[in-house]
Design a protein around this motif. Structure first.
Motif, PDB file in Angstrom:
ATOM      1  N   GLN A  11       0.819  -1.208   0.000  1.00 55.70           N
ATOM      2  CA  GLN A  11       0.000   0.000   0.000  1.00 55.70           C
ATOM      3  C   GLN A  11       0.854   1.259   0.000  1.00 55.70           C
ATOM      4  O   GLN A  11       0.451   2.272  -0.530  1.00 55.70           O
ATOM      5  CB  GLN A  11      -0.943  -0.003   1.202  1.00 55.70           C
ATOM      6  CG  GLN A  11      -2.132  -0.878   0.985  1.00 55.70           C
ATOM      7  CD  GLN A  11      -3.175  -0.655   2.061  1.00 55.70           C
ATOM      8  OE1 GLN A  11      -2.923   0.002   3.061  1.00 55.70           O
ATOM      9  NE2 GLN A  11      -4.350  -1.219   1.850  1.00 55.70           N
ATOM     10  N   GLU A  14       1.812   2.763  -3.736  1.00 53.64           N
ATOM     11  CA  GLU A  14       0.824   3.306  -4.666  1.00 53.64           C
ATOM     12  C   GLU A  14       0.638   4.800  -4.440  1.00 53.64           C
ATOM     13  O   GLU A  14       0.484   5.263  -3.326  1.00 53.64           O
ATOM     14  CB  GLU A  14      -0.513   2.598  -4.462  1.00 53.64           C
ATOM     15  CG  GLU A  14      -0.494   1.165  -4.895  1.00 53.64           C
ATOM     16  CD  GLU A  14      -1.842   0.514  -4.733  1.00 53.64           C
ATOM     17  OE1 GLU A  14      -2.861   1.233  -4.665  1.00 53.64           O
ATOM     18  OE2 GLU A  14      -1.872  -0.715  -4.650  1.00 53.64           O
ATOM     19  N   ASP A  16      -1.633   8.062  -6.098  1.00 54.15           N
ATOM     20  CA  ASP A  16      -2.732   8.450  -6.985  1.00 54.15           C
ATOM     21  C   ASP A  16      -2.310   9.681  -7.794  1.00 54.15           C
ATOM     22  O   ASP A  16      -2.008  10.730  -7.226  1.00 54.15           O
ATOM     23  CB  ASP A  16      -3.986   8.744  -6.159  1.00 54.15           C
ATOM     24  CG  ASP A  16      -5.188   8.929  -7.044  1.00 54.15           C
ATOM     25  OD1 ASP A  16      -5.142   8.508  -8.219  1.00 54.15           O
ATOM     26  OD2 ASP A  16      -6.186   9.507  -6.562  1.00 54.15           O
TER      27      ASP A  16
END
Length: 131
Positions: A11, A14, A16
């Motif tokens: 996690q 990543e 955005d």
């Protein structure tokens, strides 16, 4: 515990990119909208009309510019500094109202503008550019 650690590492990697792309597009739109376009001034050239050719008995001043910057006035070589004097003596002998400047294809724009400026000292002479 090892399973939880794998899940946390996955996690963290990543990111955005959508908000960053939104900001880039908003900046792009802002710069496009706020840009002011400046219209550059050019050199005014009088082009003769092809269908209204009038035959004139007055002599024409013919100035040629070679690719090396050599200037000829009615077939005789002349310096740019003496061009105005040659035009003045020519118009004193035979009055004329037209001059044609024929630059070579490789001639610099600077040479052409200098010649046109020298001819434009005489207000009654119309300057045309030929091939």
């Amino acid at each position: 515990m090892s399973r939880k650690r794998k899940f946390d590492e996955q996690q963290e990697g990543e990111v955005d990119m959508t908000p960053m792309l939104d900001i880039v597009f908003i900046l792009l739109i802002f710069f496009i909208v706020t840009t002011s376009f400046v219209r550059e001034e050019g050199l005014l050239v009088n082009k003769p009309k092809a269908n209204k050719a009038q035959k004139s008995d007055s002599p024409i001043i013919l100035v040629r510019i070679s690719s090396t910057g050599l200037i000829t006035f009615n077939g005789k070589s002349v310096d740019i500094e003496r061009l105005a004097a040659r035009i003045e003596s020519f118009t004193a002998k035979s009055p004329t109202t037209s001059a044609v400047v024929i630059p070579s294809y490789e001639t610099t724009h600077e040479n052409v503008v200098k010649v046109i400026d020298e001819i434009k000292q005489f207000e009654d002479i119309i300057v045309s550019i030929g091939k």
